[in-house]
Design a protein around this motif. Structure first.
Motif, PDB file in Angstrom:
ATOM      1  N   ILE A  86      55.411  52.703  43.181  1.00 52.97           N
ATOM      2  CA  ILE A  86      54.254  52.861  43.605  1.00 52.97           C
ATOM      3  C   ILE A  86      53.971  51.513  44.749  1.00 52.97           C
ATOM      4  CG2 ILE A  86      51.556  52.297  43.052  1.00 52.97           C
ATOM      5  CD1 ILE A  86      52.437  52.578  39.826  1.00 52.97           C
ATOM      6  N   THR A  87      53.255  51.994  45.871  1.00 48.59           N
ATOM      7  CA  THR A  87      53.408  51.051  46.876  1.00 48.59           C
ATOM      8  C   THR A  87      51.867  51.075  47.358  1.00 48.59           C
ATOM      9  OG1 THR A  87      53.600  52.394  48.834  1.00 48.59           O
ATOM     10  CG2 THR A  87      55.706  51.875  47.819  1.00 48.59           C
ATOM     11  N   GLY A  88      51.457  49.951  48.116  1.00 46.18           N
ATOM     12  CA  GLY A  88      50.276  49.987  48.724  1.00 46.18           C
ATOM     13  C   GLY A  88      50.292  50.223  50.170  1.00 46.18           C
ATOM     14  N   GLU A  89      50.892  51.083  50.566  1.00 50.11           N
ATOM     15  CA  GLU A  89      51.062  51.664  51.763  1.00 50.11           C
ATOM     16  C   GLU A  89      49.890  52.497  52.232  1.00 50.11           C
ATOM     17  OE1 GLU A  89      55.744  52.039  52.767  1.00 50.11           O
ATOM     18  OE2 GLU A  89      54.997  53.159  51.131  1.00 50.11           O
ATOM     19  N   ASN A  90      49.421  52.437  53.480  1.00 53.68           N
ATOM     20  CA  ASN A  90      48.160  52.928  53.958  1.00 53.68           C
ATOM     21  C   ASN A  90      48.442  53.403  55.312  1.00 53.68           C
ATOM     22  OD1 ASN A  90      45.459  51.834  55.651  1.00 53.68           O
ATOM     23  ND2 ASN A  90      45.108  52.865  53.833  1.00 53.68           N
TER      24      ASN A  90
ATOM     25  N   ALA B 188      52.740  48.868  61.772  1.00 54.65           N
ATOM     26  CA  ALA B 188      53.558  49.595  62.625  1.00 54.65           C
ATOM     27  C   ALA B 188      54.764  50.463  61.531  1.00 54.65           C
ATOM     28  CB  ALA B 188      54.457  48.660  63.440  1.00 54.65           C
ATOM     29  N   SER B 189      54.721  49.560  60.411  1.00 52.21           N
ATOM     30  CA  SER B 189      55.779  50.371  59.393  1.00 52.21           C
ATOM     31  C   SER B 189      55.401  51.586  58.713  1.00 52.21           C
ATOM     32  CB  SER B 189      56.520  49.442  58.498  1.00 52.21           C
ATOM     33  OG  SER B 189      55.335  48.652  57.947  1.00 52.21           O
ATOM     34  N   GLN B 190      53.673  51.811  58.809  1.00 52.33           N
ATOM     35  CA  GLN B 190      53.078  52.651  57.953  1.00 52.33           C
ATOM     36  C   GLN B 190      52.657  53.831  58.974  1.00 52.33           C
ATOM     37  OE1 GLN B 190      50.487  50.676  55.056  1.00 52.33           O
ATOM     38  NE2 GLN B 190      52.177  48.999  55.191  1.00 52.33           N
ATOM     39  N   THR B 191      53.339  54.080  59.725  1.00 53.41           N
ATOM     40  CA  THR B 191      53.131  55.490  60.664  1.00 53.41           C
ATOM     41  C   THR B 191      53.983  56.462  59.678  1.00 53.41           C
ATOM     42  OG1 THR B 191      55.138  55.343  61.996  1.00 53.41           O
ATOM     43  CG2 THR B 191      53.360  54.177  62.814  1.00 53.41           C
ATOM     44  N   ILE B 192      53.741  57.646  60.272  1.00 55.11           N
ATOM     45  CA  ILE B 192      54.054  59.095  59.288  1.00 55.11           C
ATOM     46  C   ILE B 192      55.561  58.814  59.511  1.00 55.11           C
ATOM     47  CG2 ILE B 192      54.544  61.292  59.568  1.00 55.11           C
ATOM     48  CD1 ILE B 192      51.520  61.858  59.021  1.00 55.11           C
ATOM     49  N   ASP B 193      56.163  58.619  60.673  1.00 56.05           N
ATOM     50  CA  ASP B 193      57.761  58.443  61.000  1.00 56.05           C
ATOM     51  C   ASP B 193      58.077  57.199  60.096  1.00 56.05           C
ATOM     52  OD1 ASP B 193      57.958  60.575  62.740  1.00 56.05           O
ATOM     53  OD2 ASP B 193      57.190  59.270  64.565  1.00 56.05           O
ATOM     54  N   GLY B 194      57.392  56.192  60.157  1.00 56.64           N
ATOM     55  CA  GLY B 194      57.754  54.834  59.379  1.00 56.64           C
ATOM     56  C   GLY B 194      58.187  55.096  57.916  1.00 56.64           C
ATOM     57  N   LEU B 195      57.052  55.756  57.610  1.00 62.33           N
ATOM     58  CA  LEU B 195      56.990  56.222  55.910  1.00 62.33           C
ATOM     59  C   LEU B 195      57.875  57.085  55.508  1.00 62.33           C
ATOM     60  CD1 LEU B 195      53.101  56.577  55.135  1.00 62.33           C
ATOM     61  CD2 LEU B 195      54.305  54.565  54.489  1.00 62.33           C
TER      62      LEU B 195
ATOM     63  N   PRO C 136      57.458  46.000  66.753  1.00 64.36           N
ATOM     64  CA  PRO C 136      58.398  46.764  65.818  1.00 64.36           C
ATOM     65  C   PRO C 136      58.023  48.245  66.142  1.00 64.36           C
ATOM     66  CG  PRO C 136      56.053  46.013  64.849  1.00 64.36           C
ATOM     67  CD  PRO C 136      56.032  45.408  66.211  1.00 64.36           C
ATOM     68  N   LEU C 137      59.164  48.879  65.909  1.00 69.02           N
ATOM     69  CA  LEU C 137      59.417  50.302  66.551  1.00 69.02           C
ATOM     70  C   LEU C 137      58.300  51.272  65.639  1.00 69.02           C
ATOM     71  CD1 LEU C 137      61.350  52.034  67.876  1.00 69.02           C
ATOM     72  CD2 LEU C 137      62.944  52.103  66.055  1.00 69.02           C
ATOM     73  N   LEU C 138      57.526  51.963  66.480  1.00 64.83           N
ATOM     74  CA  LEU C 138      56.646  52.873  65.826  1.00 64.83           C
ATOM     75  C   LEU C 138      56.951  54.325  65.554  1.00 64.83           C
ATOM     76  CD1 LEU C 138      53.498  52.002  68.204  1.00 64.83           C
ATOM     77  CD2 LEU C 138      54.065  51.081  65.822  1.00 64.83           C
TER      78      LEU C 138
END
Ligand code: ATP
Ligand code: MG
Length: 393
Positions: free
Chosen positions: A285-289, A294-301, A353-355
């Motif tokens: 489980i994570t709190g990602e949103n 930056a690390s929570q773009t669709i690409d990042g996820l 950070p890389l998007l």
């Protein structure tokens, strides 16, 4: 007069043949949460669970019961024999108490639920008769549209009379939906994510990453406090604490600066994946949103998710920050979350950070690292402890 807490069960009522399993779990959680405060018998009757009161500890009991998932409403009631003399006595007592507490109450309405169908009057007739008792004894009026308060009356073998109904969280009892490993940072989001999954019956354990001595012991204490808050809902939990400073240093030396965050995230996921496999967790489980950082773009996820085959739940994915904050305030984690201690992610934060990372690109950057060795070394130094479950204020 005998007093009990009546607990309405919401969704559990729909559980068909498995209902008893859910209710048994619920009752064992109630026992756990009330274990160090005085109470009488706990029993069920026609869709509700009741806890007998034996001391003047109503507020404390309501507070504890609010932390039991599966309960939708908590109502302190008087219980009387189902005959008119006793019902009258109960109604007068409870209305008298309500008016003393709320002198501004001018109007009321009666709501009756006739579980005992052998009772000679129907529910409308019972409500009218109870209304008559109130009108005769108190200087207030009936308002069927917008009353200041309701007098509820559940007629069963005994009759339960109540006015106040306190809302609880609903959900499903702890332990009815497997075990989850929560990636718990010191932020606002991850405790809320843990709460939401626990609310659906998942037993939540916590995994925290730190960069000691770059991050302080106080920062770790803060995270343990958050874990303790989660444990007031789901019971005693295991807290895994992993130092990833050496990993971060290696990434910092060997990989492009703008990939620092995303590669650290992948290491967190690698470590979570190993613990989850060895500890037989059903999910991570994570709190990602989506889009929050930056690390929570669709690409990042996508790139973080690629590490594990475990089911990863991100219950906050589509929520706005204001709504997450509302929940954090409601469950009392907000004030702890905003304490200004450093987090391991901020230690080596890249300027830009890389998007739009890709799995191929990141895998290529990681070739310079001995990922398995770094993960094993971090896991060898992992600390494990038990937290909470005591419900002490
Ligand atoms: P939070 O408010 O929960 O810290 P955030 O908005 O700061 O979240 P990030 O820092 O990008 O977002 O983290 C996203 C998720 O990654 C967190 O919700 C958490 O599940 C996990 N995570 C981040 N840092 C840590 C950490 N130090 N230890 C464990 N998990 C972490
Ligand atoms: Mg964070």
């Amino acid at each position: 007069m005998k007093k009990v807490m009546a607990l309405s069960l919401g969704e559990l009522v729909l559980k068909g043949k498995n209902r008893y399993k859910f209710v048994n779990k619920l009752i064992s959680t109630i026992k756990r949460n009330l274990r160090n405060i005085d109470h009488g018998k706990i029993y069920q009757n026609m869709g509700k669970v009741y806890v007998e009161l034996v001391a003047d500890n109503e507020d404390k009991m309501i507070n504890r019961l609010k932390h039991v998932f599966g309960i939708v409403y908590i109502a302190p009631c008087y219980v009387v024999e189902t005959n008119w003399d006793k019902i009258e006595e109960g109604v007068i007592t409870i209305v008298d108490e309500a008016l003393k507490k709320n002198p501004n109450y001018k109007t009321f309405k009666v709501k009756t639920n006739r579980g005992d169908k052998s009772f000679p009057l129907n529910s409308m007739e019972i409500s009218a008769k109870i209304g008559g008792i109130v009108l005769k004894n108190f200087d207030i009026k009936v308002d069927v549209h917008q009353p200041d308060f309701y007098v509820y009356c559940d007629l069963k073998k005994d009759t339960y009379i109540y006015i106040d109904k306190f809302k609880a969280y609903g959900g499903l009892p702890s332990g009815t939906n497997g075990r989850g490993l929560l990636l718990l940072s010191g932020g606002i989001d991850s405790p809320v994510a843990g709460f939401l999954m626990a609310k659906r019956g998942v037993l939540v354990d916590c995994l925290h990453f730190h960069s000691y001595p770059f991050t302080s012991e106080r920062a770790e204490e803060k995270v343990k406090k958050l874990a303790e808050d989660i444990s007031t809902f789901s019971g005693e939990l295991t807290f895994y604490s992993v130092n990833i400073l050496d990993i971060q240093k290696e990434i910092n030396i060997n990989c492009p600066e703008d990939e620092m965050t995303i590669i650290s995230r992948r290491f967190m996921m690698r470590i979570a994946d190993k613990i989850a496999k060895e500890g037989r967790y059903d999910c991570i489980i994570t709190g990602e949103n989506l889009g929050q950082v930056a690390s929570q773009t669709i690409d990042g996820l996508k790139v973080t998710n690629d590490i594990t085959e475990k089911l990863v739940f991100r219950p906050l994915i589509g929520m706005d920050k204001v709504n997450i904050i509302d929940i954090a305030k409601d469950i009392d984690t907000y004030e702890t979350s905003i304490l200004p201690f450093e987090d391991c992610c901020t230690v080596f934060l890249p300027k830009h950070p890389l998007l739009t990372p890709t799995v191929e690109g990141i895998v290529k950057s990681e070739e310079k690292l001995d990922c398995d060795k770094l993960v094993d070394e971090a896991l060898n130094k992992m600390k494990i402890e038990k937290i909470g479950g005591s419900n002490e204020e």
